[in-house]
Scaffold this motif. Sequence first.
Motif, PDB file in Angstrom:
ATOM      1  N   VAL A  94     -12.727  37.484 -32.640  1.00 54.96           N
ATOM      2  CA  VAL A  94     -12.321  36.211 -33.475  1.00 54.96           C
ATOM      3  C   VAL A  94     -12.974  34.856 -32.212  1.00 54.96           C
ATOM      4  O   VAL A  94     -12.308  34.460 -31.752  1.00 54.96           O
ATOM      5  N   PRO A  95     -14.489  35.344 -32.003  1.00 53.13           N
ATOM      6  CA  PRO A  95     -14.661  34.178 -30.592  1.00 53.13           C
ATOM      7  C   PRO A  95     -14.659  32.647 -31.068  1.00 53.13           C
ATOM      8  O   PRO A  95     -14.111  32.325 -30.558  1.00 53.13           O
ATOM      9  N   TYR A  96     -14.179  31.892 -32.481  1.00 55.58           N
ATOM     10  CA  TYR A  96     -13.690  30.429 -32.505  1.00 55.58           C
ATOM     11  C   TYR A  96     -12.482  30.375 -31.578  1.00 55.58           C
ATOM     12  O   TYR A  96     -11.770  29.962 -31.567  1.00 55.58           O
ATOM     13  N   ASN A  97     -11.311  31.352 -32.615  1.00 56.59           N
ATOM     14  CA  ASN A  97     -10.136  31.091 -32.365  1.00 56.59           C
ATOM     15  C   ASN A  97      -9.846  32.173 -31.067  1.00 56.59           C
ATOM     16  O   ASN A  97      -8.896  30.729 -29.700  1.00 56.59           O
ATOM     17  N   ARG A  98     -10.306  33.265 -30.208  1.00 57.04           N
ATOM     18  CA  ARG A  98      -9.984  33.010 -28.400  1.00 57.04           C
ATOM     19  C   ARG A  98     -10.547  31.960 -28.025  1.00 57.04           C
ATOM     20  O   ARG A  98      -9.644  31.292 -27.141  1.00 57.04           O
ATOM     21  N   ALA A  99     -12.032  31.549 -28.245  1.00 53.44           N
ATOM     22  CA  ALA A  99     -12.651  29.987 -26.846  1.00 53.44           C
ATOM     23  C   ALA A  99     -11.488  29.107 -27.620  1.00 53.44           C
ATOM     24  O   ALA A  99     -11.019  28.420 -25.967  1.00 53.44           O
ATOM     25  N   ILE A 100     -10.977  29.131 -28.449  1.00 52.50           N
ATOM     26  CA  ILE A 100     -10.590  27.457 -28.595  1.00 52.50           C
ATOM     27  C   ILE A 100      -8.586  27.859 -28.097  1.00 52.50           C
ATOM     28  O   ILE A 100      -7.956  27.072 -27.546  1.00 52.50           O
ATOM     29  N   TYR A 101      -7.838  28.565 -28.416  1.00 54.43           N
ATOM     30  CA  TYR A 101      -7.089  29.688 -27.196  1.00 54.43           C
ATOM     31  C   TYR A 101      -7.253  29.042 -26.123  1.00 54.43           C
ATOM     32  O   TYR A 101      -6.460  28.421 -25.433  1.00 54.43           O
ATOM     33  N   GLN A 102      -8.408  29.667 -25.499  1.00 51.05           N
ATOM     34  CA  GLN A 102      -8.734  29.131 -23.971  1.00 51.05           C
ATOM     35  C   GLN A 102      -8.870  28.639 -23.712  1.00 51.05           C
ATOM     36  O   GLN A 102      -8.059  27.697 -22.448  1.00 51.05           O
ATOM     37  N   LEU A 103      -9.326  26.927 -24.496  1.00 51.45           N
ATOM     38  CA  LEU A 103      -9.141  26.166 -23.960  1.00 51.45           C
ATOM     39  C   LEU A 103      -8.542  25.038 -24.348  1.00 51.45           C
ATOM     40  O   LEU A 103      -7.628  24.001 -22.899  1.00 51.45           O
ATOM     41  N   CYS A 104      -7.241  25.656 -24.753  1.00 48.45           N
ATOM     42  CA  CYS A 104      -6.170  24.717 -25.449  1.00 48.45           C
ATOM     43  C   CYS A 104      -5.339  25.106 -24.302  1.00 48.45           C
ATOM     44  O   CYS A 104      -4.340  23.765 -23.352  1.00 48.45           O
ATOM     45  N   LYS A 105      -5.253  26.149 -23.791  1.00 46.64           N
ATOM     46  CA  LYS A 105      -4.131  26.807 -22.457  1.00 46.64           C
ATOM     47  C   LYS A 105      -4.700  26.013 -21.493  1.00 46.64           C
ATOM     48  O   LYS A 105      -4.133  24.865 -20.541  1.00 46.64           O
ATOM     49  N   GLU A 106      -5.914  25.504 -20.785  1.00 46.26           N
ATOM     50  CA  GLU A 106      -7.000  24.912 -20.130  1.00 46.26           C
ATOM     51  C   GLU A 106      -6.315  23.973 -19.641  1.00 46.26           C
ATOM     52  O   GLU A 106      -5.658  22.577 -19.359  1.00 46.26           O
ATOM     53  N   GLN A 107      -7.159  22.928 -21.435  1.00 46.64           N
ATOM     54  CA  GLN A 107      -6.431  21.277 -21.297  1.00 46.64           C
ATOM     55  C   GLN A 107      -4.943  20.882 -21.720  1.00 46.64           C
ATOM     56  O   GLN A 107      -4.616  19.605 -21.234  1.00 46.64           O
ATOM     57  N   PHE A 108      -4.032  21.514 -22.180  1.00 49.31           N
ATOM     58  CA  PHE A 108      -2.963  21.130 -22.895  1.00 49.31           C
ATOM     59  C   PHE A 108      -2.038  20.868 -21.277  1.00 49.31           C
ATOM     60  O   PHE A 108      -0.677  20.283 -21.011  1.00 49.31           O
TER      61      PHE A 108
END
Length: 345
Positions: free
Chosen positions: A308-322
């Motif tokens: 699930v590359p879309y969900n995985r990448a976005i999850y990681q980005l949110c972790k960093e940015q939030f």
Amino acid sequence: MISKDKKIVIVGAGAIGGTLGAWLTPQNENVYMLDRGEVAERIRESGITVFAEGRREHAETIPVKTITDISEIPNVDIIILAVKNYSLDQVATHVRNQVEGEPIIVALQNGVENQEILPKYFKNIIYGVVGYNAWLEEPATIGYQSKGPYILGTLHPELTTELAEVEAIFKRGVETIVTDHFQDAAYSKMIINLTNSFTTLVGHKYREITDFLIFKKILTNLLYEGVQIVKATGYKECKIGDMPSWFTITSIVKLPQFVTNGAFRKNLAKMVLSSMGQDIIQRQGTESELDSLNGYFIKLADQAGLAVPYNRAIYQLCKEQFSKTPFKPLTEREVWERIRLEMEK
Ligand SMILES: NC(=O)C1=CN([C@@H]2O[C@H](COP(=O)(O)OP(=O)(O)OC[C@H]3O[C@@H](n4cnc5c(N)ncnc54)[C@H](OP(=O)(O)O)[C@@H]3O)[C@@H](O)[C@H]2O)C=CC1
Ligand SMILES: CC(C)(CO)C(=O)C(=O)O
């Protein structure tokens, strides 16, 4: 006929608890709101003001009863928990310590984390999927997209009477449906909630979308991956209000883009600030339901062996940015770059 004098406490007078309190109060004699800080103060002073989207001039103010601690209401019948997942364990512990007996608990969180937390404290639990968006315009003033629906259910067949009681109370004030396949509803709703992360990440509603096609591709693939995950876990589709069906999601991903661009653009205009956007952008907080929603789905995908590359990448980005303050939205292209890298792994 369920009597109108049941003692009902709503814990959390934010977007969902506040709208529900405003809708249930006129129809039931004993609805009490419990919140804290400025929200609690404003509600105590002037009630709850609610308005349908785009109709602030027709806002209604409903005086409501307030309490500062749940122990103020002896023999409470029903406790509606309308706090975020990240506050739930703490709130449940407090409620358990202050309340005697086994009241009916109604849990309104997105996701299914509440199904792990609440049974540690309570026996009679009714769950609800919220099928509308609402937002705190200011403390105790809440906008909403539509008056419901709520989809209610339980994981315990022996709670039929309790479920009927809650249904009757909700139905007096707001559109309410009962299902005997609650997990289908909860998981179907979680698919929709996968988009909360991405729309927050790119600051949707706070900055202009600069790349419509990339936005569309990411949003619809997030949803599409969600559908695959839920199918792999064995749950079935449950339609939630006017949220997109699995067929619509699949069609947008599979059909040539030019066929679906117009319809997508129309729906995009109707999209509102999600509950996650309210936490991260509107309140500039660092806590969110990311792990309860996207994090949970990624674990399911791993168990099912789904990429699930879309969900995985976005999850990681949110972790960093939030975790950054102040939060700064990314562009669609920046998000796409990360997804592309994830796909290459
Ligand atoms: N908003 C929406 O459109 C939708 C939300 N949902 C779900 O509904 C649930 C509730 O969300 P929402 O209404 O948006 O959340 P909000 O953050 O708007 O409201 C939660 C309220 O609970 C209060 N609260 C938290 N902890 C306590 C406590 N210990 N004692 C008293 N009050 C407390 C919060 O106060 P404080 O701010 O001080 O923490 C806040 O006012 C979430 O799981 C969300 O995912 C589902 C569908 C749509
Ligand atoms: C309204 C909706 C469906 C947006 O994803 C939601 O559930 C939320 O804001 O948490």
